[in-house]
Design a protein around this motif. Structure first.
Motif, PDB file in Angstrom:
ATOM      1  N   PRO A  79      48.538  62.628  41.390  1.00  0.00           N
ATOM      2  CA  PRO A  79      49.441  61.589  41.878  1.00  0.00           C
ATOM      3  C   PRO A  79      50.638  62.231  42.561  1.00  0.00           C
ATOM      4  CG  PRO A  79      49.354  61.598  39.457  1.00  0.00           C
ATOM      5  CD  PRO A  79      48.486  62.713  39.931  1.00  0.00           C
ATOM      6  N   LEU A  80      51.020  61.667  43.724  1.00  0.00           N
ATOM      7  CA  LEU A  80      52.146  62.205  44.486  1.00  0.00           C
ATOM      8  C   LEU A  80      53.343  61.266  44.393  1.00  0.00           C
ATOM      9  CD1 LEU A  80      50.328  64.424  45.527  1.00  0.00           C
ATOM     10  CD2 LEU A  80      50.946  63.830  47.858  1.00  0.00           C
ATOM     11  N   HIS A  81      54.527  61.846  44.494  1.00  0.00           N
ATOM     12  CA  HIS A  81      55.777  61.064  44.484  1.00  0.00           C
ATOM     13  C   HIS A  81      55.683  59.904  45.498  1.00  0.00           C
ATOM     14  CE1 HIS A  81      60.022  60.145  45.020  1.00  0.00           C
ATOM     15  NE2 HIS A  81      60.252  60.819  43.913  1.00  0.00           N
ATOM     16  N   SER A 140      51.684  58.372  53.925  1.00  0.00           N
ATOM     17  CA  SER A 140      50.699  59.164  54.656  1.00  0.00           C
ATOM     18  C   SER A 140      49.968  60.217  53.833  1.00  0.00           C
ATOM     19  CB  SER A 140      51.388  59.879  55.827  1.00  0.00           C
ATOM     20  OG  SER A 140      52.446  60.702  55.337  1.00  0.00           O
ATOM     21  N   ARG A 141      50.461  60.555  52.641  1.00  0.00           N
ATOM     22  CA  ARG A 141      49.835  61.664  51.915  1.00  0.00           C
ATOM     23  C   ARG A 141      49.052  61.233  50.692  1.00  0.00           C
ATOM     24  NH1 ARG A 141      51.923  66.113  54.307  1.00  0.00           N
ATOM     25  NH2 ARG A 141      51.118  67.586  52.774  1.00  0.00           N
ATOM     26  N   SER A 142      49.537  60.174  50.016  1.00  0.00           N
ATOM     27  CA  SER A 142      48.744  59.683  48.884  1.00  0.00           C
ATOM     28  C   SER A 142      49.125  58.270  48.501  1.00  0.00           C
ATOM     29  CB  SER A 142      48.900  60.579  47.661  1.00  0.00           C
ATOM     30  OG  SER A 142      48.033  60.106  46.634  1.00  0.00           O
ATOM     31  N   ALA A 143      48.125  57.442  48.331  1.00  0.00           N
ATOM     32  CA  ALA A 143      48.309  56.082  47.823  1.00  0.00           C
ATOM     33  C   ALA A 143      48.275  56.057  46.301  1.00  0.00           C
ATOM     34  CB  ALA A 143      47.223  55.166  48.384  1.00  0.00           C
ATOM     35  N   VAL A 144      48.126  57.241  45.696  1.00  0.00           N
ATOM     36  CA  VAL A 144      48.163  57.346  44.229  1.00  0.00           C
ATOM     37  C   VAL A 144      49.506  57.967  43.882  1.00  0.00           C
ATOM     38  CG1 VAL A 144      47.027  58.239  42.169  1.00  0.00           C
ATOM     39  CG2 VAL A 144      45.677  57.721  44.216  1.00  0.00           C
ATOM     40  N   ASN A 145      50.409  57.156  43.307  1.00  0.00           N
ATOM     41  CA  ASN A 145      51.803  57.589  43.182  1.00  0.00           C
ATOM     42  C   ASN A 145      52.347  57.620  41.764  1.00  0.00           C
ATOM     43  OD1 ASN A 145      51.642  55.699  45.960  1.00  0.00           O
ATOM     44  ND2 ASN A 145      52.362  57.807  46.167  1.00  0.00           N
ATOM     45  N   THR A 146      51.537  57.211  40.806  1.00  0.00           N
ATOM     46  CA  THR A 146      51.965  57.335  39.406  1.00  0.00           C
ATOM     47  C   THR A 146      50.799  57.877  38.587  1.00  0.00           C
ATOM     48  OG1 THR A 146      51.241  55.129  38.729  1.00  0.00           O
ATOM     49  CG2 THR A 146      53.495  55.319  39.600  1.00  0.00           C
ATOM     50  N   ALA A 161      45.696  66.131  37.880  1.00  0.00           N
ATOM     51  CA  ALA A 161      46.659  67.234  37.913  1.00  0.00           C
ATOM     52  C   ALA A 161      48.048  66.624  37.759  1.00  0.00           C
ATOM     53  CB  ALA A 161      46.556  68.016  39.221  1.00  0.00           C
ATOM     54  N   VAL A 162      48.745  66.991  36.703  1.00  0.00           N
ATOM     55  CA  VAL A 162      50.104  66.504  36.452  1.00  0.00           C
ATOM     56  C   VAL A 162      51.080  67.493  37.081  1.00  0.00           C
ATOM     57  CG1 VAL A 162      51.848  66.098  34.663  1.00  0.00           C
ATOM     58  CG2 VAL A 162      49.496  65.267  34.342  1.00  0.00           C
ATOM     59  N   ASP A 163      51.821  67.026  38.085  1.00  0.00           N
ATOM     60  CA  ASP A 163      52.796  67.871  38.776  1.00  0.00           C
ATOM     61  C   ASP A 163      54.183  67.283  38.532  1.00  0.00           C
ATOM     62  OD1 ASP A 163      54.564  68.987  40.723  1.00  0.00           O
ATOM     63  OD2 ASP A 163      52.853  69.525  41.980  1.00  0.00           O
ATOM     64  N   VAL A 164      55.056  68.074  37.913  1.00  0.00           N
ATOM     65  CA  VAL A 164      56.375  67.558  37.529  1.00  0.00           C
ATOM     66  C   VAL A 164      57.184  67.080  38.733  1.00  0.00           C
ATOM     67  CG1 VAL A 164      56.501  68.992  35.444  1.00  0.00           C
ATOM     68  CG2 VAL A 164      57.494  69.848  37.592  1.00  0.00           C
ATOM     69  N   TYR A 165      56.976  67.696  39.897  1.00  0.00           N
ATOM     70  CA  TYR A 165      57.753  67.313  41.074  1.00  0.00           C
ATOM     71  C   TYR A 165      57.495  65.850  41.428  1.00  0.00           C
ATOM     72  CZ  TYR A 165      59.963  67.818  45.679  1.00  0.00           C
ATOM     73  OH  TYR A 165      60.800  67.699  46.769  1.00  0.00           O
ATOM     74  N   HIS A 166      56.257  65.428  41.264  1.00  0.00           N
ATOM     75  CA  HIS A 166      55.880  64.069  41.642  1.00  0.00           C
ATOM     76  C   HIS A 166      56.157  63.036  40.561  1.00  0.00           C
ATOM     77  CE1 HIS A 166      54.033  65.740  45.163  1.00  0.00           C
ATOM     78  NE2 HIS A 166      53.223  66.499  44.458  1.00  0.00           N
ATOM     79  N   LEU A 167      56.198  63.454  39.306  1.00  0.00           N
ATOM     80  CA  LEU A 167      56.129  62.488  38.205  1.00  0.00           C
ATOM     81  C   LEU A 167      57.334  62.460  37.287  1.00  0.00           C
ATOM     82  CD1 LEU A 167      52.407  63.109  37.181  1.00  0.00           C
ATOM     83  CD2 LEU A 167      53.293  61.379  38.756  1.00  0.00           C
ATOM     84  N   TRP A 168      58.273  63.386  37.422  1.00  0.00           N
ATOM     85  CA  TRP A 168      59.330  63.546  36.413  1.00  0.00           C
ATOM     86  C   TRP A 168      60.172  62.301  36.214  1.00  0.00           C
ATOM     87  CZ3 TRP A 168      64.622  63.223  37.418  1.00  0.00           C
ATOM     88  CH2 TRP A 168      64.965  63.103  38.781  1.00  0.00           C
ATOM     89  N   TRP A 169      60.298  61.470  37.234  1.00  0.00           N
ATOM     90  CA  TRP A 169      61.183  60.307  37.221  1.00  0.00           C
ATOM     91  C   TRP A 169      60.586  59.102  36.501  1.00  0.00           C
ATOM     92  CZ3 TRP A 169      58.679  56.146  39.130  1.00  0.00           C
ATOM     93  CH2 TRP A 169      57.487  56.439  39.834  1.00  0.00           C
ATOM     94  N   ASP A 170      59.300  59.118  36.206  1.00  0.00           N
ATOM     95  CA  ASP A 170      58.562  57.924  35.789  1.00  0.00           C
ATOM     96  C   ASP A 170      58.890  57.571  34.331  1.00  0.00           C
ATOM     97  OD1 ASP A 170      56.683  56.031  34.998  1.00  0.00           O
ATOM     98  OD2 ASP A 170      55.028  56.992  36.072  1.00  0.00           O
ATOM     99  N   PRO A 171      59.439  56.360  34.070  1.00  0.00           N
ATOM    100  CA  PRO A 171      59.786  56.015  32.681  1.00  0.00           C
ATOM    101  C   PRO A 171      58.574  55.907  31.757  1.00  0.00           C
ATOM    102  CG  PRO A 171      60.117  54.131  34.146  1.00  0.00           C
ATOM    103  CD  PRO A 171      59.835  55.315  35.025  1.00  0.00           C
ATOM    104  N   CYS A 221      66.745  69.358  38.444  1.00  0.00           N
ATOM    105  CA  CYS A 221      67.068  68.422  37.359  1.00  0.00           C
ATOM    106  C   CYS A 221      65.847  67.995  36.546  1.00  0.00           C
ATOM    107  CB  CYS A 221      67.747  67.193  37.957  1.00  0.00           C
ATOM    108  SG  CYS A 221      66.727  66.344  39.175  1.00  0.00           S
ATOM    109  N   ILE A 222      64.700  68.627  36.737  1.00  0.00           N
ATOM    110  CA  ILE A 222      63.507  68.194  36.001  1.00  0.00           C
ATOM    111  C   ILE A 222      63.546  68.750  34.568  1.00  0.00           C
ATOM    112  CG2 ILE A 222      60.981  68.308  35.890  1.00  0.00           C
ATOM    113  CD1 ILE A 222      60.939  68.435  38.939  1.00  0.00           C
ATOM    114  N   PRO A 223      63.344  67.892  33.558  1.00  0.00           N
ATOM    115  CA  PRO A 223      63.355  68.366  32.161  1.00  0.00           C
ATOM    116  C   PRO A 223      62.030  69.055  31.825  1.00  0.00           C
ATOM    117  CG  PRO A 223      62.947  66.013  32.203  1.00  0.00           C
ATOM    118  CD  PRO A 223      63.152  66.431  33.638  1.00  0.00           C
TER     119      PRO A 223
END
Ligand code: ZN
Length: 296
Positions: free
Chosen positions: A164-166, A172-178, A197-207, A248-250
């Protein structure tokens, strides 16, 4: 159909008590570096430098294989003592026309053949999107595309990881965002060869990240874990990622959630950075190893 109902149950709420942050990693045995992180180096140079620095695994970007004998390159990496962790990347399934969607599927079949020749057990999928096309339609085309190449992946013994991408890349890069959407797709495709694949750059913000990581673990679908950092301000949407500790990613919190699923695979350093590519790459690799010890 009973099992379909079971896997379709909604994700439970996050546990009341969040897991404590992970302890520092004791050694480099789970450190993998993506070739794109040190983009100026050809793969042969990256392999030698990574091995000398104590890096244990390498994820190979397909562009680094251009003009190479792929099987021989895989042997070279293993002779250096590096685990070949994954091949980046497949995907980009959505397209306006059936002809173009067919070309995308053909390219993914080539990626599977390359992963097989390289000895990579996993391909990371950047799933794709088409500007102006409804995201729901793109998601269906992604599901159809993955389903189309699954027989080849199974035959080659290569797994596929939906990344999943941010949401900033939803055009244009991914319709899968969470991670929730990726987990839904894993449930729909119902194959042990399809995970995330869990990538912190894309997912860190997700509650819902903690709950969705736990759900991914229950699905047996947490195939890869990518780390870097999010800089403030971010000056480029693609090529301004930070080295771990620069943002700022935990990271220790998220790794604790990942490891709570039982995941003990590689922590993959994947940094696209025009700023860092312009620095001395030997010095940069030392900083990567230090940042891994200090922040991952
Ligand atoms: Zn990634």
């Amino acid at each position: 159909m009973q099992s379909l109902l079971l896997v379709s149950s909604p994700a439970p709420a996050a546990p009341a008590a969040p897991a404590a942050p992970a302890a520092p990693l004791p050694d480099l045995r789970r450190l993998c570096v993506h070739t794109i992180t040190t983009k100026p180096w050809p793969i042969e140079v990256a392999a030698a430098k990574f091995a000398a620095a104590g890096v244990s695994g390498i994820t190979v970007w397909r562009d680094t294989l251009a003009g190479r004998d792929i099987a021989a390159t895989g042997r070279l990496l293993r002779e250096r003592g590096l685990a070949v962790v994954s091949l980046c990347r497949g995907g980009f399934f959505p397209a306006r026309t059936a002809e173009d969607r067919g070309k995308a599927i053909d390219d993914n079949r080539r990626a599977i053949a390359e992963a097989h020749a390289l000895g990579a057990p996993l391909i990371v999928l950047v799933c794709g999107a088409v500007p102006g096309q409804p995201l729901s339609e793109s998601r269906q085309q992604i599901l159809d595309g993955i389903a189309a190449v699954l027989p080849e992946a199974q035959a080659a013994g290569v797994k596929l990881a939906i990344e999943p991408l941010h949401p900033m890349y939803a055009d244009s890069r991914s319709a899968v965002n969470t991670l929730g959407q990726a987990n839904d797709m894993v449930e729909q495709l119902r194959s042990p060869h399809v995970g995330v694949a869990v990538d912190v750059y894309h997912l860190w913000w997700d509650p819902t990240l903690q709950a969705e990581i736990a759900r991914c673990g229950r699905l047996g679908a947490l195939f890869a874990y990518h780390v870097c950092d999010w800089r403030t301000p971010t000056i480029d949407l693609l090529n301004d990622r930070g080295l771990m500790g620069e943002g700022c990613i935990p990271l220790r919190q998220i790794r604790a959630w990942v490891e709570a699923t039982g995941y003990r695979g590689f922590n993959e350093v994947e940094v696209f950075s025009t700023r860092l590519w312009a620095t001395d790459q030997d010095d940069y690799l030392r900083k990567i190893v230090q940042a891994y010890r200090d922040h991952v």
